[in-house]
Design a protein around this motif. Structure first.
Motif, PDB file in Angstrom:
ATOM      1  N   CYS A 254       9.480  -2.043 -11.882  1.00 28.66           N
ATOM      2  CA  CYS A 254       9.292  -2.145 -10.432  1.00 28.66           C
ATOM      3  C   CYS A 254      10.609  -2.566  -9.778  1.00 28.66           C
ATOM      4  O   CYS A 254      11.368  -3.358 -10.346  1.00 28.66           O
ATOM      5  CB  CYS A 254       8.215  -3.171 -10.100  1.00 28.66           C
ATOM      6  SG  CYS A 254       6.570  -2.679 -10.606  1.00 28.66           S
ATOM      7  N   ILE A 255      10.884  -2.043  -8.593  1.00 30.18           N
ATOM      8  CA  ILE A 255      12.057  -2.480  -7.835  1.00 30.18           C
ATOM      9  C   ILE A 255      11.677  -3.755  -7.075  1.00 30.18           C
ATOM     10  O   ILE A 255      10.761  -3.752  -6.250  1.00 30.18           O
ATOM     11  CB  ILE A 255      12.523  -1.394  -6.844  1.00 30.18           C
ATOM     12  CG1 ILE A 255      13.009  -0.162  -7.601  1.00 30.18           C
ATOM     13  CG2 ILE A 255      13.646  -1.929  -5.954  1.00 30.18           C
ATOM     14  CD1 ILE A 255      13.478   0.970  -6.699  1.00 30.18           C
ATOM     15  N   GLU A 256      12.368  -4.821  -7.398  1.00 31.68           N
ATOM     16  CA  GLU A 256      12.124  -6.085  -6.695  1.00 31.68           C
ATOM     17  C   GLU A 256      12.779  -6.083  -5.322  1.00 31.68           C
ATOM     18  O   GLU A 256      12.249  -6.629  -4.362  1.00 31.68           O
ATOM     19  CB  GLU A 256      12.671  -7.257  -7.525  1.00 31.68           C
ATOM     20  CG  GLU A 256      12.023  -7.421  -8.890  1.00 31.68           C
ATOM     21  CD  GLU A 256      10.606  -7.948  -8.785  1.00 31.68           C
ATOM     22  OE1 GLU A 256      10.224  -8.422  -7.700  1.00 31.68           O
ATOM     23  OE2 GLU A 256       9.867  -7.879  -9.787  1.00 31.68           O
ATOM     24  N   GLN A 257      13.949  -5.432  -5.266  1.00 32.47           N
ATOM     25  CA  GLN A 257      14.682  -5.434  -3.990  1.00 32.47           C
ATOM     26  C   GLN A 257      15.664  -4.264  -3.973  1.00 32.47           C
ATOM     27  O   GLN A 257      16.312  -3.967  -4.974  1.00 32.47           O
ATOM     28  CB  GLN A 257      15.443  -6.749  -3.822  1.00 32.47           C
ATOM     29  CG  GLN A 257      16.149  -6.887  -2.483  1.00 32.47           C
ATOM     30  CD  GLN A 257      16.898  -8.213  -2.367  1.00 32.47           C
ATOM     31  OE1 GLN A 257      17.088  -8.909  -3.367  1.00 32.47           O
ATOM     32  NE2 GLN A 257      17.311  -8.570  -1.173  1.00 32.47           N
ATOM     33  N   ALA A 258      15.771  -3.587  -2.842  1.00 32.87           N
ATOM     34  CA  ALA A 258      16.781  -2.554  -2.626  1.00 32.87           C
ATOM     35  C   ALA A 258      17.536  -2.933  -1.354  1.00 32.87           C
ATOM     36  O   ALA A 258      16.938  -3.034  -0.283  1.00 32.87           O
ATOM     37  CB  ALA A 258      16.124  -1.190  -2.475  1.00 32.87           C
ATOM     38  N   ALA A 259      18.827  -3.178  -1.505  1.00 31.72           N
ATOM     39  CA  ALA A 259      19.597  -3.673  -0.354  1.00 31.72           C
ATOM     40  C   ALA A 259      21.067  -3.290  -0.525  1.00 31.72           C
ATOM     41  O   ALA A 259      21.415  -2.464  -1.371  1.00 31.72           O
ATOM     42  CB  ALA A 259      19.436  -5.193  -0.234  1.00 31.72           C
ATOM     43  N   LYS A 260      21.937  -3.890   0.270  1.00 26.40           N
ATOM     44  CA  LYS A 260      23.362  -3.582   0.189  1.00 26.40           C
ATOM     45  C   LYS A 260      24.178  -4.856   0.276  1.00 26.40           C
ATOM     46  O   LYS A 260      23.795  -5.838   0.907  1.00 26.40           O
ATOM     47  CB  LYS A 260      23.767  -2.623   1.304  1.00 26.40           C
ATOM     48  CG  LYS A 260      23.563  -3.166   2.718  1.00 26.40           C
ATOM     49  CD  LYS A 260      23.947  -2.106   3.746  1.00 26.40           C
ATOM     50  CE  LYS A 260      23.740  -2.646   5.166  1.00 26.40           C
ATOM     51  NZ  LYS A 260      24.100  -1.651   6.186  1.00 26.40           N
ATOM     52  N   VAL A 261      25.329  -4.820  -0.421  1.00 26.36           N
ATOM     53  CA  VAL A 261      26.302  -5.913  -0.324  1.00 26.36           C
ATOM     54  C   VAL A 261      27.130  -5.709   0.940  1.00 26.36           C
ATOM     55  O   VAL A 261      27.369  -6.632   1.705  1.00 26.36           O
ATOM     56  CB  VAL A 261      27.214  -5.942  -1.561  1.00 26.36           C
ATOM     57  CG1 VAL A 261      28.274  -7.039  -1.434  1.00 26.36           C
ATOM     58  CG2 VAL A 261      26.391  -6.135  -2.829  1.00 26.36           C
ATOM     59  N   ASP A 262      27.573  -4.464   1.118  1.00 26.29           N
ATOM     60  CA  ASP A 262      28.262  -4.061   2.346  1.00 26.29           C
ATOM     61  C   ASP A 262      27.979  -2.580   2.555  1.00 26.29           C
ATOM     62  O   ASP A 262      27.141  -2.007   1.866  1.00 26.29           O
ATOM     63  CB  ASP A 262      29.773  -4.367   2.265  1.00 26.29           C
ATOM     64  CG  ASP A 262      30.431  -3.748   1.045  1.00 26.29           C
ATOM     65  OD1 ASP A 262      30.118  -2.576   0.738  1.00 26.29           O
ATOM     66  OD2 ASP A 262      31.229  -4.428   0.376  1.00 26.29           O
ATOM     67  N   GLU A 263      28.667  -1.938   3.451  1.00 32.57           N
ATOM     68  CA  GLU A 263      28.366  -0.553   3.794  1.00 32.57           C
ATOM     69  C   GLU A 263      28.582   0.423   2.639  1.00 32.57           C
ATOM     70  O   GLU A 263      27.975   1.493   2.594  1.00 32.57           O
ATOM     71  CB  GLU A 263      29.219  -0.109   5.003  1.00 32.57           C
ATOM     72  CG  GLU A 263      28.834  -0.776   6.304  1.00 32.57           C
ATOM     73  CD  GLU A 263      27.373  -0.524   6.663  1.00 32.57           C
ATOM     74  OE1 GLU A 263      26.905   0.621   6.475  1.00 32.57           O
ATOM     75  OE2 GLU A 263      26.698  -1.469   7.115  1.00 32.57           O
ATOM     76  N   ASP A 264      29.484   0.063   1.704  1.00 31.30           N
ATOM     77  CA  ASP A 264      29.813   0.978   0.609  1.00 31.30           C
ATOM     78  C   ASP A 264      29.209   0.589  -0.733  1.00 31.30           C
ATOM     79  O   ASP A 264      29.354   1.309  -1.713  1.00 31.30           O
ATOM     80  CB  ASP A 264      31.339   1.070   0.447  1.00 31.30           C
ATOM     81  CG  ASP A 264      31.992   1.760   1.627  1.00 31.30           C
ATOM     82  OD1 ASP A 264      31.356   2.693   2.165  1.00 31.30           O
ATOM     83  OD2 ASP A 264      33.103   1.373   2.014  1.00 31.30           O
ATOM     84  N   HIS A 265      28.559  -0.581  -0.808  1.00 32.37           N
ATOM     85  CA  HIS A 265      28.013  -1.044  -2.083  1.00 32.37           C
ATOM     86  C   HIS A 265      26.524  -1.367  -1.920  1.00 32.37           C
ATOM     87  O   HIS A 265      26.159  -2.359  -1.296  1.00 32.37           O
ATOM     88  CB  HIS A 265      28.777  -2.275  -2.584  1.00 32.37           C
ATOM     89  CG  HIS A 265      30.214  -2.005  -2.863  1.00 32.37           C
ATOM     90  ND1 HIS A 265      31.192  -2.051  -1.880  1.00 32.37           N
ATOM     91  CD2 HIS A 265      30.851  -1.657  -4.012  1.00 32.37           C
ATOM     92  CE1 HIS A 265      32.361  -1.757  -2.409  1.00 32.37           C
ATOM     93  NE2 HIS A 265      32.187  -1.516  -3.707  1.00 32.37           N
ATOM     94  N   LEU A 266      25.713  -0.450  -2.477  1.00 34.54           N
ATOM     95  CA  LEU A 266      24.261  -0.597  -2.412  1.00 34.54           C
ATOM     96  C   LEU A 266      23.740  -0.969  -3.803  1.00 34.54           C
ATOM     97  O   LEU A 266      24.359  -0.647  -4.818  1.00 34.54           O
ATOM     98  CB  LEU A 266      23.610   0.703  -1.943  1.00 34.54           C
ATOM     99  CG  LEU A 266      24.217   1.367  -0.699  1.00 34.54           C
ATOM    100  CD1 LEU A 266      23.437   2.625  -0.343  1.00 34.54           C
ATOM    101  CD2 LEU A 266      24.249   0.403   0.482  1.00 34.54           C
TER     102      LEU A 266
END
Length: 229
Positions: free
Chosen positions: A35-47
């Protein structure tokens, strides 16, 4: 973690986000897919996507797949395909074996987004899966050879070929064992019959010898009587 800094396009980022959303929506609470616990980004170029996990090791590290684990892996691929999702990168490094022996297949569709492999389909997943099984499986060579002969196109066909053949081989071994005992039984009966024949023959010889000895004794008595008179 995905780095879009060198190959970043808004379209690819949108594809990536859509893939994660689809996975979160369609694949949840399934034993052999994380399961995906979280999908997010560090900054605009790093997801990034954060999955749940358990202690264990990759198939590359473990080095082998038993029959039960192969069935788990096939089940994971079938579950993805049932939900119209293509994995695209089934490889030893994406296959996780927990300390309890459970298989977890990580990743789903990233290759299509990151590498632009839009033509990847369900059959390509099956081909990748077969390659993994042939390399890491503990199944017999005769079973694995059938994969090249029958060329399965779906997870169901693959499982049927592998485990139908395994059951047939098991039956064959049972038949061999039955034949062994049957031959042994026949041999034992033949030996018993031979012993009985010898016993009968021996009895006949004994009776014949007794008759001969009796005849000799009778002849000697007659001769003795003759001599006396």
């Amino acid at each position: 973690m995905v780095d879009f800094s060198n190959k970043s396009t808004d379209f690819k980022k949108a594809q990536w986000n859509q893939l994660q959303n689809e996975y979160q929506t369609l694949i949840s609470d399934y034993s052999h897919l994380p399961c995906i616990e979280q999908a997010a980004k560090v900054d605009e170029d790093h997801l990034y996507s954060l999955f749940d996990g358990e202690e264990g090791e990759t198939l590359s590290e473990k080095g082998s797949l038993g029959p039960d684990q192969i069935q788990q892996l096939i089940a994971a691929v079938r579950h993805l395909h049932d939900h119209q999702m293509i994995h695209g990168a089934i490889s030893p490094k994406n296959i996780w074996i927990t300390t309890q022996g459970r298989v977890i297949l990580y990743g789903a569709g990233e290759a299509r987004v990151l590498e632009g492999k839009t033509r990847l389909g369900a059959v390509s997943d099956i081909r990748q899966l077969i390659a993994v099984i042939q390399r890491f499986s503990t199944l017999s060579e005769s079973i694995l050879e059938r994969l090249n002969l029958e060329e399965p196109m779906t997870a169901e066909e693959l499982e049927q070929i592998l485990f139908r053949t395994e059951r047939k081989e098991g039956i064959s071994e049972d038949n061999k064992l039955a034949a062994f005992f049957e031959r042994k039984s026949i041999t034992q009966k033949a030996e018993a019959a031979e012993r009985e024949r010898r016993k009968v023959e021996k009895g006949k010889h004994r009776r014949a010898n007794k008759m001969i000895i009796g005849g000799v004794i009778a002849a000697m008595l007659i001769l003795a009587d003759y001599c006396l008179f």
